[in-house]
Write a protein that holds these residues in place. Structure first.
Motif, short mmCIF file in Angstrom:
data_model
loop_
_atom_site.label_atom_id
_atom_site.label_comp_id
_atom_site.label_asym_id
_atom_site.label_seq_id
_atom_site.Cartn_x
_atom_site.Cartn_y
_atom_site.Cartn_z
N GLY A 36 0.81 -1.21 0.00
CA GLY A 36 0.00 0.00 0.00
C GLY A 36 0.85 1.26 0.00
O GLY A 36 0.35 2.35 -0.27
N LEU A 37 2.15 1.10 0.29
CA LEU A 37 3.06 2.25 0.22
C LEU A 37 3.80 2.24 -1.10
O LEU A 37 4.13 1.18 -1.63
CB LEU A 37 4.09 2.19 1.34
CG LEU A 37 3.59 2.48 2.75
CD1 LEU A 37 4.75 2.39 3.74
CD2 LEU A 37 2.94 3.85 2.81
N GLU A 38 4.08 3.42 -1.62
CA GLU A 38 4.86 3.53 -2.86
C GLU A 38 6.23 2.88 -2.63
O GLU A 38 6.95 3.22 -1.69
CB GLU A 38 5.05 5.02 -3.19
CG GLU A 38 5.88 5.30 -4.42
CD GLU A 38 6.67 6.61 -4.31
OE1 GLU A 38 7.72 6.71 -4.94
OE2 GLU A 38 6.21 7.51 -3.57
N LYS A 55 -1.32 6.38 5.41
CA LYS A 55 -1.05 4.94 5.29
C LYS A 55 0.30 4.60 5.92
O LYS A 55 0.45 3.59 6.62
CB LYS A 55 -1.06 4.55 3.80
CG LYS A 55 -0.92 3.07 3.54
CD LYS A 55 -2.24 2.37 3.73
CE LYS A 55 -2.06 0.86 3.79
NZ LYS A 55 -3.26 0.20 4.32
N ALA A 56 1.29 5.45 5.69
CA ALA A 56 2.62 5.23 6.25
C ALA A 56 2.57 5.32 7.78
O ALA A 56 3.21 4.53 8.48
CB ALA A 56 3.61 6.25 5.70
N ILE A 57 1.78 6.25 8.29
CA ILE A 57 1.67 6.41 9.74
C ILE A 57 1.05 5.17 10.37
O ILE A 57 1.50 4.67 11.40
CB ILE A 57 0.86 7.69 10.07
CG1 ILE A 57 1.67 8.92 9.64
CG2 ILE A 57 0.49 7.75 11.54
CD1 ILE A 57 0.92 10.24 9.69
N SER A 122 12.52 -3.19 5.77
CA SER A 122 12.76 -2.58 4.46
C SER A 122 12.88 -1.07 4.63
O SER A 122 12.48 -0.51 5.67
CB SER A 122 11.59 -2.88 3.52
OG SER A 122 10.39 -2.31 4.03
N GLN A 123 13.42 -0.41 3.61
CA GLN A 123 13.48 1.04 3.65
C GLN A 123 12.07 1.63 3.83
O GLN A 123 11.87 2.59 4.57
CB GLN A 123 14.12 1.58 2.37
CG GLN A 123 14.07 3.10 2.33
CD GLN A 123 14.82 3.77 1.19
OE1 GLN A 123 15.16 4.92 1.30
NE2 GLN A 123 15.09 3.06 0.11
N GLU A 124 11.11 1.04 3.15
CA GLU A 124 9.73 1.50 3.26
C GLU A 124 9.27 1.46 4.72
O GLU A 124 8.66 2.41 5.22
CB GLU A 124 8.79 0.64 2.40
CG GLU A 124 8.90 0.86 0.91
CD GLU A 124 10.07 0.09 0.26
OE1 GLU A 124 10.87 -0.55 0.98
OE2 GLU A 124 10.17 0.13 -0.98
N ALA A 125 9.56 0.34 5.40
CA ALA A 125 9.15 0.20 6.80
C ALA A 125 9.85 1.23 7.69
O ALA A 125 9.25 1.80 8.59
CB ALA A 125 9.46 -1.22 7.29
N MET A 126 11.13 1.47 7.42
CA MET A 126 11.89 2.44 8.23
C MET A 126 11.27 3.83 8.14
O MET A 126 11.06 4.50 9.15
CB MET A 126 13.34 2.48 7.78
CG MET A 126 14.12 1.22 8.10
SD MET A 126 15.82 1.35 7.52
CE MET A 126 16.44 -0.30 7.90
N TRP A 127 10.97 4.27 6.92
CA TRP A 127 10.39 5.62 6.76
C TRP A 127 8.95 5.66 7.27
O TRP A 127 8.48 6.71 7.73
CB TRP A 127 10.47 6.09 5.31
CG TRP A 127 11.85 6.42 4.83
CD1 TRP A 127 12.47 5.91 3.71
CD2 TRP A 127 12.78 7.36 5.39
NE1 TRP A 127 13.73 6.47 3.57
CE2 TRP A 127 13.94 7.35 4.58
CE3 TRP A 127 12.76 8.19 6.52
CZ2 TRP A 127 15.06 8.16 4.86
CZ3 TRP A 127 13.88 8.98 6.79
CH2 TRP A 127 14.99 8.96 5.97
N ALA A 128 8.25 4.55 7.21
CA ALA A 128 6.90 4.51 7.77
C ALA A 128 6.98 4.72 9.29
O ALA A 128 6.19 5.46 9.87
CB ALA A 128 6.22 3.19 7.44
#
Ligand code: HEC
Length: 139
Positions: A36-38, A55-57, A122-128
């Motif tokens: 669901g995240l880019e 969504k990230a939050i 993942s990088q996505e998870a870190m920034w989320a």
């Protein structure tokens, strides 16, 4: 009969899995589903691409609670064991410091004070997670 065997096996596997998870408690780092995240690809971003993204939050809250809360506190309110992450500046410098710490962890005199999360999250998870932390009120 065959169905019953399958159900029994599934139940057993679930029980063994649950016991394994319980035995590790929340000590085992948890990978996070970031559907669901880019997607961000291989290259590391210097700054948070998801700031303010609802969504990230939401995903970050899960990631934080299963990987960070035991040291940095529930709702990002530090109990004193580790720094209060709400105090980390919302800036490019704050992003850079956050990424460095979450990737590398922290050691003092060869003692691991915080485990590295590179290769686990993942990088996505870190920034989320960063997005979630920044969404928390500071008081
Ligand atoms: C085992 C406990 C532990 C866990 C788990 C942990 N940390 Fe930490 N973290 C620490 C400690 C202790 C420090 C302070 C390190 C030092 O003394 O430099 C720290 C420092 C940090 C810093 C730097 C803060 C500052 O003000 O300089 C960030 C950012 C951070 N952690 C993010 C995270 C995130 C995000 C997670 C979850 C993915 C996480 N940490 C999981 C213990 C932990």
């Amino acid at each position: 009969m065959r169905n019953i065997t399958i159900i029994a096996c599934t139940a057993l596997a679930t029980a063994i899995f649950a016991t394994g998870v319980m035995a590790h408690g929340d000590m085992a780092p948890q990978p996070i589903d970031t559907t669901g995240l880019e997607p961000l690809g291989e290259e590391w971003r210097a700054t948070n691409p998801y700031r303010g993204n609802p969504k990230a939050i939401e995903i970050g809250a899960r990631g934080y609670n299963s990987n960070c809360a035991r040291c940095h506190g529930l709702d990002v309110k530090s109990g004193g064991m580790a720094p209060d992450l709400r105090m980390l500046e919302s800036s490019d410098e704050g992003d850079a410091w956050f990424l460095m710490r979450i990737r590398s962890g922290a050691k003092r005199d060869d003692r691991v004070k915080m485990p590295p999360f590179e290769g686990i999250l993942s990088q996505e998870a870190m920034w989320a997670i960063r997005s979630y932390i920044e969404s928390q009120p500071k008081d």
